[in-house]
Design a protein around this motif. Structure first.
Motif, short mmCIF file in Angstrom:
data_model
loop_
_atom_site.label_atom_id
_atom_site.label_comp_id
_atom_site.label_asym_id
_atom_site.label_seq_id
_atom_site.Cartn_x
_atom_site.Cartn_y
_atom_site.Cartn_z
N SER A 1 44.94 18.83 46.71
CA SER A 1 43.67 18.32 47.23
C SER A 1 42.72 19.42 47.69
N MET A 2 43.07 20.69 47.45
CA MET A 2 42.19 21.79 47.86
C MET A 2 40.90 21.79 47.06
N PRO A 3 39.74 21.97 47.72
CA PRO A 3 38.47 22.10 46.98
C PRO A 3 38.46 23.39 46.16
N LEU A 4 37.68 23.41 45.11
CA LEU A 4 37.56 24.59 44.27
C LEU A 4 37.09 25.79 45.11
N GLY A 5 37.77 26.91 44.93
CA GLY A 5 37.40 28.13 45.64
C GLY A 5 38.07 28.31 46.97
N ARG B 1 42.17 27.80 44.73
CA ARG B 1 42.06 26.66 43.81
C ARG B 1 40.97 26.93 42.77
N THR B 2 41.32 26.82 41.50
CA THR B 2 40.36 26.99 40.41
C THR B 2 40.37 25.74 39.55
N GLU B 3 39.46 25.67 38.58
CA GLU B 3 39.40 24.52 37.69
C GLU B 3 40.67 24.39 36.86
N SER B 4 41.36 25.49 36.63
CA SER B 4 42.58 25.46 35.84
C SER B 4 43.84 25.43 36.70
N GLY B 5 43.66 25.21 38.01
CA GLY B 5 44.82 25.14 38.91
C GLY B 5 44.80 26.24 39.95
N LEU B 6 45.96 26.55 40.51
CA LEU B 6 46.06 27.58 41.54
C LEU B 6 46.26 28.94 40.91
N ARG B 7 45.62 29.95 41.49
CA ARG B 7 45.83 31.32 41.04
C ARG B 7 46.05 32.20 42.26
N PRO B 8 46.79 33.31 42.13
CA PRO B 8 47.00 34.20 43.27
C PRO B 8 45.70 34.82 43.74
N LEU B 9 45.56 34.93 45.06
CA LEU B 9 44.40 35.59 45.64
C LEU B 9 44.50 37.10 45.47
N GLY B 10 43.33 37.72 45.32
CA GLY B 10 43.32 39.18 45.24
C GLY B 10 43.68 39.81 46.58
#
Length: 468
Positions: A191-195, A243-252
């Protein structure tokens, strides 16, 4: 260990490990419309946790007074308060899981002196559907620390609170949950918003074997149960995903957000499951016993509510909030009126709220000297609100007693009359009804809200017609 020593020691230890100590934020944050009050230490730091550079660097710490008005109905048990202090430390890309967990352990065990055999932890169990693996990294660090302290550290995967309630933790020291050990501003990872950032967290609990498990929360005891045997005393959030449009990605840049409840840690240090026995709350209970002639054991709930609500009111007024009918002022007025109503139940006369407030100011004199500087304004606001409400409270209670003799459930219309004609807040009406064991119609809230809606429509129509 005294609660003041715990507060002081936390600041000294975090500063000694390279953290910059921040000034506390006000209880009402300017420019933040997402919530009425500062409800956690991380709230003022959200922009920096989202990626902005903090002017004080990558390692930060503070002790933050907090108000959570949503907990008002819970106050009266042995652990909930609307006002509390939160110990906090943050890493903005500096350190991560191992260093954070070791730092928490060192503070709680080596400094505060908590028995490691009474500590239990929860860790995120992962979500294969979202590609998030189980947080064995955190669990492994905890296992090393427990083992070095001579404490057995079996693991159990409970996944949900419901499963824990049904099965218990089976003596395991490290419990994996999915529904309780993920942090984001909007709940679970799905349920996380994008970004937005989010990540797993690990919570630490203190176990009170002298407390009998309350089976109304489920037949079995486990750390994330509200059954009373376990008290959460801290939580470390590891923000490592976005949270991205393609799912979760690791933060920098991976961040750490730690929050520890000062009163709860102090209660654990006292080996007391009752947070009202710590050094910042017990003096208020002592004053209430002195004023009322009743004992804490006889009037536990009433004294807890008065102590908590007056303490919160003192800090809110010191931060510029005035009793009123909207937003911040409404919450403050609600706290004070609940405190006054329970003071009335203890047969305390006018001025009792001010007497308790003086003890609050004295108790926090060293940690928060600004309270003493604002003492005249605080006591004047409390006295004015108490005087006004006591005038209407007697009439409202008499009307409620009259209604109770009609041998029928109370309705939303009844509560509206008490509210509109006698200035009796609906929360106090329902409190009073519950304390008297009076039946209440299931639809009372809907009916009450309808009465309010009709009253607003009449008021708006009168304004349009020039009627005052």
């Amino acid at each position: 260990m005294d609660i003041d020593d715990i507060r002081r020691g936390f600041l000294e230890r975090t500063e000694g490990s390279g953290h910059v100590i921040l000034e506390r934020a006000p209880l009402v944050l300017r420019g933040d419309s997402t919530t009425l009050f500062t409800g956690s230490g991380m709230q003022p730091l959200v922009p920096y946790l989202l990626g902005a550079e903090h002017p004080s660097g990558e390692r930060l710490a503070d002790v933050q007074p907090c108000v959570r008005s949503q907990d008002i109905e819970e106050v009266g048990d042995n652990r909930h308060t609307t006002f509390f202090e939160m110990l906090g430390n943050w890493s903005l890309g500096s350190y991560f899981k191992r260093e954070q967990i070791e730092m928490v352990w060192g503070f709680l065990v080596d400094y505060v002196g908590l028995d490691p055999d009474r500590l239990y932890v929860s860790v995120y169990s992962g979500d294969p559907a979202l590609g998030i693996t189980r947080d064995d990294e955190s669990a492994d660090v905890w296992a090393e620390l427990f083992t070095a302290a001579g404490v057995s550290c079996d693991r159990v995967d409970l996944e949900t609170e419901e499963r824990g309630n049904a099965e218990g933790h089976g003596g395991a020291r490290i419990c994996f949950y999915r529904d309780k050990n993920w942090w984001s501003r909007a709940g679970g990872p799905e349920s996380m918003p994008l970004g937005d950032p989010g990540g797993p967290d690990t919570e630490i609990f203190y176990y009170f074997p002298q407390v009998e498990h309350d089976t109304s929360f489920g037949p079995c005891s486990h750390p994330n149960s509200d059954g009373g045997q376990f008290l959460e005393i801290g939580n470390s959030v590891f923000m490592q995903y976005s949270r991205t449009e393609s799912g979760l990605r690791p933060l920098g840049r991976r961040n750490v957000d730690y929050g520890g409840g000062l009163e709860r840690i102090a209660a654990a240090a006292l080996d007391s499951p009752d947070v009202y026995r710590v050094g910042t709350l017990w003096p208020l209970i002592v004053k209430l016993q002195e004023l009322s002639g009743a004992s804490y054991d006889e009037q536990t709930r009433a004294m807890r509510i008065i102590a908590d609500h007056v303490r919160g009111a003192v800090f809110l007024i010191a931060d510029g909030v005035a009793p009123g009918s909207k937003e911040h002022g409404y919450v403050l007025r609600r706290l004070l009126r609940r405190a006054i109503r329970f003071a009335h139940s203890l047969e305390l006369g006018a001025g009792a709220i001010g007497e308790v407030a003086r003890v609050v100011i004295q108790t926090y004199a060293d940690a928060y000297p600004a309270l003493a500087g604002a003492s005249d304004e605080i006591l004047e606001a409390l006295t004015k609100e108490e005087r006004a409400f006591r005038r209407t409270m007697g009439k409202g209670l008499r009307e409620l007693r009259r209604l109770s003799k009609e041998n029928r459930p109370l309705t939303g219309d009844d509560f509206y009359i008490l509210y509109d004609r006698y200035g009796f807040p609906v929360e106090l009406s329902t409190d009073e009804a519950a304390s008297r064991g009076l039946p209440v119609e299931e639809s009372w809230r809907t009916d009450f809200d309808e009465c309010l809606r009709q009253q607003r429509e009449r008021s708006q129509a009168g304004t349009r017609l020039g009627v005052k």
